[in-house]
Scaffold this motif. Sequence first.
Motif, PDB file in Angstrom:
ATOM      1  N   ALA A  28      34.912  23.853  48.903  1.00 51.65           N
ATOM      2  CA  ALA A  28      33.700  24.116  48.059  1.00 51.65           C
ATOM      3  C   ALA A  28      33.337  25.461  47.848  1.00 51.65           C
ATOM      4  O   ALA A  28      32.389  25.993  48.379  1.00 51.65           O
ATOM      5  CB  ALA A  28      32.628  23.415  48.809  1.00 51.65           C
ATOM      6  N   ASN A  29      34.148  26.134  46.906  1.00 54.01           N
ATOM      7  CA  ASN A  29      34.066  27.523  46.871  1.00 54.01           C
ATOM      8  C   ASN A  29      33.151  27.599  45.469  1.00 54.01           C
ATOM      9  O   ASN A  29      33.545  28.183  44.399  1.00 54.01           O
ATOM     10  CB  ASN A  29      35.433  28.469  46.321  1.00 54.01           C
ATOM     11  N   ASN A  30      31.763  27.370  45.389  1.00 55.44           N
ATOM     12  CA  ASN A  30      30.752  27.477  44.519  1.00 55.44           C
ATOM     13  C   ASN A  30      30.213  28.751  44.684  1.00 55.44           C
ATOM     14  O   ASN A  30      29.079  28.795  45.274  1.00 55.44           O
ATOM     15  CB  ASN A  30      29.851  26.378  44.406  1.00 55.44           C
ATOM     16  N   TYR A  31      30.533  30.059  44.462  1.00 59.86           N
ATOM     17  CA  TYR A  31      30.102  31.251  44.539  1.00 59.86           C
ATOM     18  C   TYR A  31      28.989  31.759  43.397  1.00 59.86           C
ATOM     19  O   TYR A  31      29.092  31.115  42.357  1.00 59.86           O
ATOM     20  CB  TYR A  31      31.204  32.362  44.367  1.00 59.86           C
ATOM     21  N   LEU A  32      27.953  32.347  43.908  1.00 61.05           N
ATOM     22  CA  LEU A  32      26.965  32.801  42.891  1.00 61.05           C
ATOM     23  C   LEU A  32      27.838  33.631  41.963  1.00 61.05           C
ATOM     24  O   LEU A  32      28.377  34.692  42.066  1.00 61.05           O
ATOM     25  CB  LEU A  32      25.869  33.534  43.688  1.00 61.05           C
ATOM     26  N   VAL A  33      27.363  33.464  40.673  1.00 61.60           N
ATOM     27  CA  VAL A  33      27.510  34.493  39.426  1.00 61.60           C
ATOM     28  C   VAL A  33      26.292  34.839  38.734  1.00 61.60           C
ATOM     29  O   VAL A  33      25.473  33.986  38.621  1.00 61.60           O
ATOM     30  CB  VAL A  33      28.331  33.285  38.355  1.00 61.60           C
ATOM     31  N   VAL A  34      26.441  36.266  38.843  1.00 65.41           N
ATOM     32  CA  VAL A  34      25.247  36.956  38.242  1.00 65.41           C
ATOM     33  C   VAL A  34      25.711  37.342  36.670  1.00 65.41           C
ATOM     34  O   VAL A  34      26.459  38.259  36.872  1.00 65.41           O
ATOM     35  CB  VAL A  34      24.711  37.962  38.984  1.00 65.41           C
ATOM     36  N   ASP A  35      25.169  37.065  35.692  1.00 70.61           N
ATOM     37  CA  ASP A  35      25.595  37.435  34.440  1.00 70.61           C
ATOM     38  C   ASP A  35      24.264  38.019  33.694  1.00 70.61           C
ATOM     39  O   ASP A  35      23.205  37.528  33.362  1.00 70.61           O
ATOM     40  CB  ASP A  35      26.344  36.343  33.551  1.00 70.61           C
ATOM     41  N   GLY A  36      24.609  39.254  32.982  1.00 76.54           N
ATOM     42  CA  GLY A  36      23.523  39.926  32.440  1.00 76.54           C
ATOM     43  C   GLY A  36      23.403  41.377  32.836  1.00 76.54           C
ATOM     44  O   GLY A  36      24.192  41.865  33.646  1.00 76.54           O
ATOM     45  N   PHE A  37      22.503  42.099  32.072  1.00 75.14           N
ATOM     46  CA  PHE A  37      22.419  43.505  32.652  1.00 75.14           C
ATOM     47  C   PHE A  37      20.842  44.093  32.454  1.00 75.14           C
ATOM     48  O   PHE A  37      19.814  43.189  31.810  1.00 75.14           O
ATOM     49  CB  PHE A  37      23.102  44.332  31.460  1.00 75.14           C
ATOM     50  N   ILE A  38      20.343  44.994  33.013  1.00 76.28           N
ATOM     51  CA  ILE A  38      18.896  45.409  33.102  1.00 76.28           C
ATOM     52  C   ILE A  38      18.658  46.017  31.586  1.00 76.28           C
ATOM     53  O   ILE A  38      19.183  47.302  31.392  1.00 76.28           O
ATOM     54  CB  ILE A  38      18.604  46.166  34.273  1.00 76.28           C
ATOM     55  N   ASP A  39      17.973  45.444  30.549  1.00 75.63           N
ATOM     56  CA  ASP A  39      17.763  46.125  29.396  1.00 75.63           C
ATOM     57  C   ASP A  39      16.469  47.215  29.519  1.00 75.63           C
ATOM     58  O   ASP A  39      15.392  46.876  29.561  1.00 75.63           O
ATOM     59  CB  ASP A  39      17.359  45.018  28.451  1.00 75.63           C
ATOM     60  N   ALA A  40      17.001  48.217  29.165  1.00 78.09           N
ATOM     61  CA  ALA A  40      16.177  49.447  29.162  1.00 78.09           C
ATOM     62  C   ALA A  40      15.545  49.978  27.737  1.00 78.09           C
ATOM     63  O   ALA A  40      14.944  50.984  27.608  1.00 78.09           O
ATOM     64  CB  ALA A  40      16.666  50.645  29.695  1.00 78.09           C
ATOM     65  N   ASN A  41      16.001  49.329  26.764  1.00 78.56           N
ATOM     66  CA  ASN A  41      15.298  49.371  25.258  1.00 78.56           C
ATOM     67  C   ASN A  41      13.721  49.131  25.563  1.00 78.56           C
ATOM     68  O   ASN A  41      13.215  48.374  26.245  1.00 78.56           O
ATOM     69  CB  ASN A  41      15.918  48.397  24.361  1.00 78.56           C
ATOM     70  N   PRO A  42      12.997  49.955  24.741  1.00 83.36           N
ATOM     71  CA  PRO A  42      11.741  49.835  24.662  1.00 83.36           C
ATOM     72  C   PRO A  42      11.120  48.368  24.102  1.00 83.36           C
ATOM     73  O   PRO A  42      11.572  47.645  23.499  1.00 83.36           O
ATOM     74  CB  PRO A  42      11.169  50.893  23.673  1.00 83.36           C
ATOM     75  N   ASN A  43      10.196  48.045  25.169  1.00 84.99           N
ATOM     76  CA  ASN A  43       9.366  46.782  24.939  1.00 84.99           C
ATOM     77  C   ASN A  43      10.368  45.510  24.700  1.00 84.99           C
ATOM     78  O   ASN A  43      10.322  44.635  23.876  1.00 84.99           O
ATOM     79  CB  ASN A  43       8.608  47.099  23.698  1.00 84.99           C
ATOM     80  N   GLU A  44      11.420  45.463  25.757  1.00 85.05           N
ATOM     81  CA  GLU A  44      12.547  44.369  25.537  1.00 85.05           C
ATOM     82  C   GLU A  44      12.446  43.793  26.846  1.00 85.05           C
ATOM     83  O   GLU A  44      12.276  44.436  27.991  1.00 85.05           O
ATOM     84  CB  GLU A  44      13.796  45.088  25.478  1.00 85.05           C
ATOM     85  N   ALA A  45      12.869  42.531  26.922  1.00 85.18           N
ATOM     86  CA  ALA A  45      12.943  41.851  27.939  1.00 85.18           C
ATOM     87  C   ALA A  45      14.295  41.487  28.807  1.00 85.18           C
ATOM     88  O   ALA A  45      15.174  41.826  28.020  1.00 85.18           O
ATOM     89  CB  ALA A  45      12.342  40.330  27.993  1.00 85.18           C
ATOM     90  N   THR A  46      14.400  41.541  30.101  1.00 85.88           N
ATOM     91  CA  THR A  46      15.709  41.428  30.513  1.00 85.88           C
ATOM     92  C   THR A  46      16.144  39.943  30.833  1.00 85.88           C
ATOM     93  O   THR A  46      15.180  39.116  31.443  1.00 85.88           O
ATOM     94  CB  THR A  46      15.857  42.432  31.580  1.00 85.88           C
ATOM     95  N   THR A  47      17.184  39.522  30.527  1.00 89.37           N
ATOM     96  CA  THR A  47      17.592  37.998  30.827  1.00 89.37           C
ATOM     97  C   THR A  47      18.512  38.063  31.873  1.00 89.37           C
ATOM     98  O   THR A  47      19.769  38.831  31.718  1.00 89.37           O
ATOM     99  CB  THR A  47      17.540  37.341  29.666  1.00 89.37           C
ATOM    100  N   ILE A  48      18.698  37.504  33.033  1.00 90.05           N
ATOM    101  CA  ILE A  48      19.725  37.256  33.944  1.00 90.05           C
ATOM    102  C   ILE A  48      20.059  35.939  34.095  1.00 90.05           C
ATOM    103  O   ILE A  48      19.317  34.985  34.339  1.00 90.05           O
ATOM    104  CB  ILE A  48      19.246  38.110  35.455  1.00 90.05           C
ATOM    105  N   VAL A  49      21.387  35.515  33.931  1.00 87.42           N
ATOM    106  CA  VAL A  49      21.701  34.037  34.065  1.00 87.42           C
ATOM    107  C   VAL A  49      22.336  33.867  35.473  1.00 87.42           C
ATOM    108  O   VAL A  49      23.448  34.540  35.797  1.00 87.42           O
ATOM    109  CB  VAL A  49      22.912  33.665  32.857  1.00 87.42           C
ATOM    110  N   LEU A  50      21.765  33.089  36.301  1.00 91.10           N
ATOM    111  CA  LEU A  50      22.466  32.911  37.573  1.00 91.10           C
ATOM    112  C   LEU A  50      23.211  31.587  37.430  1.00 91.10           C
ATOM    113  O   LEU A  50      22.562  30.247  37.079  1.00 91.10           O
ATOM    114  CB  LEU A  50      21.449  32.615  38.497  1.00 91.10           C
ATOM    115  N   SER A  51      24.405  31.171  37.895  1.00 93.50           N
ATOM    116  CA  SER A  51      25.062  30.008  38.316  1.00 93.50           C
ATOM    117  C   SER A  51      25.938  30.126  39.221  1.00 93.50           C
ATOM    118  O   SER A  51      25.783  30.955  40.110  1.00 93.50           O
ATOM    119  CB  SER A  51      25.848  30.019  36.868  1.00 93.50           C
TER     120      SER A  51
END
Length: 384
Positions: free
Chosen positions: A33-56
């Motif tokens: 049962a090797n369901n490892y955590l997957v972290v996808d996305g990056f920290i967005d440093a553009n002005p007034n932008e949101a960061t989205t991180i996808v966890l699966s």
Amino acid sequence: MNKKTKKYFLLFSFSLLCITCVKKYDPPAIQAANNYLVVDGFIDANPNEATTIVLSRSRNLSDTVSNIPELNAKVFIISNTGTTYSLTDAMNTGNYTSTPLNLSTTNQYQLKIITSDGHNYLSDLVPVKKSPPIDSLTWQQDSSLTVYLNTHDPSNSTIYYKWDFVETWIHYAPVQTSWVQTNGIISIADTTNQTDSCWTTANSTYIITGTSVALTQDVISKAPITTILQNDIRIKAKYSINVRQIPLTADAYNYWSLIQKNSQQLGTLFDPQPSQLTGNIHPLTNPNEPVIGYVTAATTQQKRIFINNTQLNQWSPIIDHNECSTLEIAANSLNPFVYSYADTSYAPWYFTGSSPHLGLFVTKKACIDCREYGGVTKRPSFWQ
């Protein structure tokens, strides 16, 4: 039975016995049962932008589901100055998003994750990489069409790049109508309720990286972004692609290049990975637990182009739709502004005659409603 016949009989019997004794063998790698955590996305440093991180969770070889979202986690961006920003999964899909932020490009940042089972994960502190502008997007058609990207950094400091894109295309109903019916009431169609024109949007599903490390200058020339096969329905009328450029550190580039190689061979980031991946996200609760993902922080650049079908050579997509046959509803059985035909696969097309002898022709919805082929009828704000 002579000796020769007996010999073949014994050989056949032994072979049959071997076949019936074969047992199914499932290797431990399949059963685990090797369901490892997957972290996808990056920290967005553009002005007034949101960061989205996808966890699966990664899929096992025996898994039949296509995606295993990691729900009810707590996700934080933490700066080297100690400031913390929280991300939430408002839609309960495993997509964790911050409010619009204004992160300092001189600080370093890391990601902290606490899963619903209490496991803690922390990424390394990473600097903010700044992206140079995208110089141009171009395309070239042989039989299929390929979109290329050109960029350069005069300071020769970016070197490592990653790209993704969002594509949008317009498609039309096979036949046009001036009428629309809502809750059984027929009215004249306008821009708010028309069903003639639809726009479909899709995100890129594969990883694209590039580097100028072997060159004397930081120049990327004709990096292939995507290829669209000839007669693809996406360019039956008009197509747009918006490409985002994300600068990487050398370590991040090496990580994503390996992911690119693996996923292009097997499928996607979330499929079983054949190579050992060493990211920069560390499990604190169980130090021996593998984690898939590499956190970076960056400002990005984007560029959009449009491609019209009239610009292409021999590009004639064939739409597989039902024959647009029509039926006429007699005037004496229809109030012309109330639609009540029993077959719900049909919809109003046009009126004939004049009052009080109006008739209504109806046809299959697939012929007059572009939504039958996907997409939405609201025109995107960027559409030209």
